[in-house]
Write an enzyme that holds these catalytic residues in place. Structure first.
Site, PDB file in Angstrom:
ATOM      1  N   LYS A 286       9.055 -16.844 -10.808  1.00  0.00           N
ATOM      2  CA  LYS A 286       8.363 -15.960 -11.454  1.00  0.00           C
ATOM      3  C   LYS A 286       7.163 -16.666 -12.139  1.00  0.00           C
ATOM      4  CE  LYS A 286       8.784 -12.003 -14.797  1.00  0.00           C
ATOM      5  NZ  LYS A 286       9.632 -11.487 -15.678  1.00  0.00           N
TER       6      LYS A 286
ATOM      7  N   ASP B 268      -4.782  -6.390   4.783  1.00  0.00           N
ATOM      8  CA  ASP B 268      -5.833  -7.160   5.241  1.00  0.00           C
ATOM      9  C   ASP B 268      -6.007  -8.609   4.487  1.00  0.00           C
ATOM     10  OD1 ASP B 268      -6.824  -5.339   7.048  1.00  0.00           O
ATOM     11  OD2 ASP B 268      -7.836  -4.200   5.310  1.00  0.00           O
TER      12      ASP B 268
ATOM     13  N   ASN C 145       0.714  -1.117   0.110  1.00  0.00           N
ATOM     14  CA  ASN C 145      -0.065   0.000   0.016  1.00  0.00           C
ATOM     15  C   ASN C 145       0.701   1.161   0.025  1.00  0.00           C
ATOM     16  OD1 ASN C 145       0.614   0.546   2.703  1.00  0.00           O
ATOM     17  ND2 ASN C 145      -0.740  -1.145   3.380  1.00  0.00           N
TER      18      ASN C 145
ATOM     19  N   LYS D  60     -12.734  -3.567  18.752  1.00  0.00           N
ATOM     20  CA  LYS D  60     -11.537  -4.138  19.004  1.00  0.00           C
ATOM     21  C   LYS D  60     -11.050  -3.807  20.299  1.00  0.00           C
ATOM     22  CE  LYS D  60     -10.722  -4.428  14.067  1.00  0.00           C
ATOM     23  NZ  LYS D  60      -9.578  -4.322  13.114  1.00  0.00           N
TER      24      LYS D  60
ATOM     25  N   PHE E 243      -4.993   3.119  14.729  1.00  0.00           N
ATOM     26  CA  PHE E 243      -5.383   4.145  13.673  1.00  0.00           C
ATOM     27  C   PHE E 243      -6.381   3.462  12.737  1.00  0.00           C
ATOM     28  CE2 PHE E 243      -2.112   6.610  15.603  1.00  0.00           C
ATOM     29  CZ  PHE E 243      -1.853   7.755  14.611  1.00  0.00           C
TER      30      PHE E 243
END
Length: 420
Positions: A309, A299, A230, A361, A343
């Site tokens: 590869k 996630d 990300n 959580k 966060f």
């Protein structure tokens, strides 16, 4: 900013006479630049010495037009530095030695000229070379004509210095030497000393605490060439690690792959995948006092990772994905006495999703930002966030540097721990 007053929470240790002793034995470099307010720096030197500080004064050439070095030498009882090339001890390089010696640096008065130099990395005298060489906290007390202070160039320089982590003691309003009435007067020495005492007491607020911070992205391998990741750069987490260490904490930083240097005094553990981060976080979790999970952990990961590869072929390529372990949920389930901060980076309904995550959580607090806002996304040096705790308090932090934001949030966490 909708925050509780930090200063009202400060607890300053007192000596038997009731005076603050926060500055006792602190090594303070006082940088004096060339303005009429230099005369106030004499009183400031005296007040710092009375507070127990060990003061070394550095004067610019212009400052010596207003006050002599001998005055500061008599008040500080230390040699005064005025020339980069005047090496008082032959085996030492003066500006490096003083830079390393300092616990904190105070610039009072800080003229427009000095602000412009240090904001742009110019080092052409003893004071500016020392500033570039030092890692000590720097407090800036500007003083100048009201119109000079309001000039866009000066304001841009102040913003740049804030980005560097410099701290400001704002000038007061009143009658100026030039005849104008307005903002630009150097704050009174007593006020400057009080600000230093308050801030330095904050600087020790995490002594004896263990803080665990996660930062950066994770990489989920597809084959030896490709991976999923990300946009996280780790800047927010590294800012937390740096600030926590500066507040006296024993900091463990578990980091995904980033291009950042390890903050001074921080123990860093490098990981790559979500699974590696999960294992390392749980391994170090039990003995922590505060845990701040800023890492943008994947996630999902490829269900199958290839050892060779994957060759290009005609048609579409399908990569099946599976869920990774939910680190924050696991921490909430295993929580004993840790203060757990999560966060959340969102694009729609950020507050609603953050509150759900806070409860689901078992977090003590959550920091949420809308990454679609300018200045709040991945990779930048600034952020805009909302801090929500388990008591339902909600604090909005406007656009500010990630360094300043990390310090503000850490201090709020400290205050919450004191109130428990």
């Amino acid at each position: 900013m909708n925050t509780h007053s930090i200063n009202s929470k400060i607890r300053i240790h007192k000596d038997l006479e009731g005076r603050a002793v926060v500055l006792k034995d602190k090594k303070v470099v006082l940088g004096v630049s060339g303005g009429i307010a230099a005369y106030k720096a004499c009183a400031l030197t005296s007040k710092l010495v009375q507070a127990g500080a060990n003061v070394t004064v550095i004067m610019t050439e212009s400052a010596q037009q207003f006050v002599t070095p001998l005055t500061f030498q008599a008040l500080s009882r230390n040699p005064v530095y005025t020339d980069t090339f005047d090496e008082k001890v032959p085996e030492q390089i003066a500006h490096i030695d003083v830079a390393d010696w300092a616990d904190l640096i105070v610039l009072a008065p800080a003229t427009a000229n000095l602000l412009g130099k240090i904001a742009n990395g110019i080092a052409d005298d003893m004071l500016t070379t020392t500033l570039l060489a030092s890692e000590a906290p720097v407090y800036v007390a500007p003083a100048m004509n009201v119109h000079m202070y309001a000039h866009p160039a000066v304001q841009e320089n102040l913003k740049q210095l804030e980005q560097y982590g410099y701290r400001f003691i704002e000038p007061g309003e009143g009658y100026l030497a030039c005849g104008y009435v307005g903002k630009g007067r150097l704050e009174e020495p007593e006020t400057i000393v009080r600000v230093l005492e308050e801030q330095e007491s904050i600087e020790q607020s995490l002594v004896g605490k263990r803080v665990l911070i996660t930062a950066g992205p994770t990489k989920e391998k597809v084959d030896p060439v490709r991976f999923f990741t990300n946009h996280s750069t780790g800047k927010m987490g590294y800012a937390f690690a740096k600030q926590a260490a500066s507040l006296g904490a024993e900091v463990t930083l578990i980091s995904g792959p980033v291009s950042l240097d390890t903050p001074r005094g921080v123990y860093r553990i490098d990981v790559e995948s979500a699974q590696e981060m999960y294992e390392k976080v749980l391994e170090h979790y039990e003995n922590q006092d505060i845990v701040i999970k800023t890492a943008a952990v994947a996630d999902y990961r490829p269900k199958k990772s290839y050892s060779t590869k994957i060759k290009k072929q005609s048609g579409e390529l399908e990569v099946k994905m599976e869920r990774t372990n939910d680190i924050l949920k696991a921490l909430g389930q295993h929580k004993t006495s840790q203060f757990l901060v999560g966060f959340a980076a969102e694009t729609t309904n950020p507050l609603e999703f953050a509150k759900q995550k806070l409860e689901k959580k078992n977090l003590d607090a959550i920091v949420v930002n809308n990454i679609s806002q300018e200045g709040a996304g991945f990779g930048g040096d600034t952020n805009i966030v909302t801090y929500i705790n388990g008591k339902g308090e909600q604090i909005n932090y406007p656009l500010q540097s990630k360094e300043e934001l990390a310090k503000n949030i850490l201090q709020h966490v400290v205050n919450e721990l004191k109130d428990e």
